[in-house]
Motif scaffolding. Structure first.
Motif, short mmCIF file in Angstrom:
data_model
loop_
_atom_site.label_atom_id
_atom_site.label_comp_id
_atom_site.label_asym_id
_atom_site.label_seq_id
_atom_site.Cartn_x
_atom_site.Cartn_y
_atom_site.Cartn_z
N GLN A 87 0.83 -1.20 0.00
CA GLN A 87 0.00 0.00 0.00
C GLN A 87 0.87 1.26 0.00
O GLN A 87 0.53 2.26 -0.66
N TYR A 88 1.99 1.21 0.68
CA TYR A 88 2.89 2.37 0.71
C TYR A 88 3.53 2.60 -0.65
O TYR A 88 3.47 3.72 -1.19
N VAL A 89 4.14 1.57 -1.24
CA VAL A 89 4.86 1.79 -2.50
C VAL A 89 3.90 2.07 -3.65
O VAL A 89 4.26 2.75 -4.62
N PHE A 90 2.66 1.57 -3.57
CA PHE A 90 1.64 1.89 -4.58
C PHE A 90 0.93 3.21 -4.28
O PHE A 90 0.24 3.73 -5.14
N GLN A 91 1.07 3.70 -3.05
CA GLN A 91 0.33 4.87 -2.60
C GLN A 91 -1.18 4.66 -2.78
O GLN A 91 -1.88 5.40 -3.47
N THR A 92 -1.67 3.62 -2.10
CA THR A 92 -3.08 3.27 -2.16
C THR A 92 -3.61 2.87 -0.79
O THR A 92 -2.85 2.37 0.05
N ARG A 93 -4.90 3.08 -0.59
CA ARG A 93 -5.58 2.59 0.61
C ARG A 93 -6.47 1.39 0.29
O ARG A 93 -7.27 0.98 1.13
N ASN A 94 -6.31 0.83 -0.91
CA ASN A 94 -7.15 -0.30 -1.30
C ASN A 94 -7.01 -1.46 -0.31
O ASN A 94 -5.90 -1.90 -0.02
N ARG A 95 -8.15 -1.95 0.14
CA ARG A 95 -8.11 -3.11 1.04
C ARG A 95 -7.69 -4.38 0.29
O ARG A 95 -6.99 -5.22 0.83
N LEU A 96 -8.10 -4.48 -0.97
CA LEU A 96 -7.77 -5.66 -1.76
C LEU A 96 -6.37 -5.49 -2.35
O LEU A 96 -6.17 -5.16 -3.53
N THR A 97 -5.39 -5.67 -1.50
CA THR A 97 -3.97 -5.51 -1.83
C THR A 97 -3.23 -6.72 -1.29
O THR A 97 -3.41 -7.08 -0.12
#
Length: 415
Positions: A87-97
């Protein structure tokens, strides 16, 4: 009753003894290979191709840790830490990670197997080998696949993408952020917003770019993003990072048909990685535990350095590499500096040289790996990767000095 049990036991014992005698009566046809009776031999090389890259010392140490079970609570904790790192390296808050047990290519297949159903329209940016692969997978799953084909080194403008969206009304658009076969950097700003205006999901390959190029999954409206462990992250090949937006998740969970692959079924993997509302995890497959240790440590290293620092370092060191290459008289394949990939630099194969001679000279005389082109760029370019811990000015000096000697020593055509 007792007599019958005794008789059955005797019969089974006699039969088992017969099996043992039968096994012992067959001689072994294949002897133990002599090569396996010797210690393994692995050369030490500086890997400056487009990947895999040299392992960071901390990642290398993680590979020597003791095995634990893939469903132990300690392993679940490590998996949760990996999710936060992605989530950090993608810069996302997506739960499905989550991470997938396989190379970056497995993440591409997971994305397409789960997003596309037979008959879906699929728009593909084909400007190198990875777009070619995406288009072929789309065809294999029965999607109506529409390639937007460009020569190696080409990229897609917002206008070109909008024309494709309006014409084909795709469910999914595929773009490669860092096309490692040609060294082109695809801009992404505005493409997610454009796709959503046409009710299309944006799928982006960041295998060769993640960690070396800015990417902001949520802010750029990317619906599915994936990458691999063996590039800037300096981890062993064999694990892939992937994340799905809520829109992408909704499409997967409302499918009319099951995905072709059980192994890559995201609904099942989501449960195993605890991405589905804290339902109890159930067994799906045996994950590569040691590889996940390495992936966890590689994500920790980039978190400690900071994404912005990593992006800056790759940009500055690659700029230095490009200056040194031009001083040798080599021509950069991608003409526009803004479109050059900061992780993999491509140069046109110099006239009169066989690219294989140059690549082999560096391996044989300097133990440095660079590579030739791949797919549509085969025979056209040499590729030099500066990935993660390998992105240093010292390595630039080493590879350019080696190239200087190779250009002096390798045979040239008399044509």
């Amino acid at each position: 009753m007792l007599r019958a049990l005794t008789s059955a036991r005797a019969a089974l014992g006699s039969r088992a003894a017969g099996w043992v005698r039968t096994m012992a009566s067959h001689p072994l046809l294949v002897a133990p290979p002599e090569v396996l009776l010797k210690p393994i031999s692995v050369p030490h090389r500086l890997l400056l191709g487009p990947g895999p890259s040299n392992l960071a010392p901390r990642v290398l140490a993680a590979g020597g840790l003791q095995m634990i079970g893939h469903m132990h609570k300690e392993m679940y904790q490590i998996m949760d830490e990996i999710k936060q790192g992605i989530q950090y390296v993608f810069q996302t808050r997506n739960r499905l990670t989550l991470a997938i047990s396989g190379s970056g290519h497995s993440a591409l297949e997971a994305a397409l197997f789960n997003l596309l159903e037979p008959g879906d329209s699929f728009l593909v940016g084909v400007n190198g080998i990875w777009g070619q692969r995406a288009a072929e997978i789309g065809e294999r799953v029965g999607a109506r696949t529409h390639p937007m084909t460009k020569d190696p080194g080409g990229h897609y403008t917002l206008q070109e993408v909008e024309e494709g969206l309006a014409r084909h009304k795709p469910a999914v658009l595929f773009l490669t952020q860092g096309e490692s076969s040609s060294g082109i950097l695809q801009p992404l700003e505005g493409y997610g917003e454009l796709c959503h205006r046409y009710q299309c999901l944006l799928l982006v390959d960041s295998v060769a770019s993640l960690g070396g190029v800015p990417i902001h999954m949520d802010q750029q409206g990317i619906d599915v993003l994936y990458s691999g462990s063996q590039k800037v992250l300096n981890a062993p090949p064999g694990t892939a990072l992937i994340s799905f937006s809520d829109k992408a998740r909704d499409k997967i969970y409302s499918r009319k048909t099951k995905p072709y692959s059980f192994y890559l079924d995201i609904k099942l993997l989501a449960n195993f990685w605890s991405c589905d509302d804290d339902k109890p995890r159930t067994y799906h497959h045996t994950t590569p535990v040691i590889s996940l240790f390495g992936l966890r440590e590689s994500l920790a290293l980039i978190a400690e350095e900071g994404l912005e620092n990593s992006w800056r370092r790759h940009r500055e060191v690659t700029s230095y590499l490009q200056e040194r290459l031009q001083e040798l008289g080599l021509q950069l394949f991608v003409k526009d500096p803004a479109l050059r990939l900061p992780t993999v630099t491509t140069v046109a194969v110099p006239a009169g040289y066989n690219w294989r001679d140059i690549v082999n000279y560096l391996i044989d005389h300097f133990s440095i790996e660079i590579t030739g082109g791949l797919g549509p760029s085969l025979g056209k370019v040499l590729r030099i990767g500066l990935l993660g811990c390998n992105a240093t000015r010292e390595n630039v000096d080493r590879v350019t000095e080696a190239l200087k000697e190779a250009l002096q020593r390798c045979p040239r055509s008399q044509l």
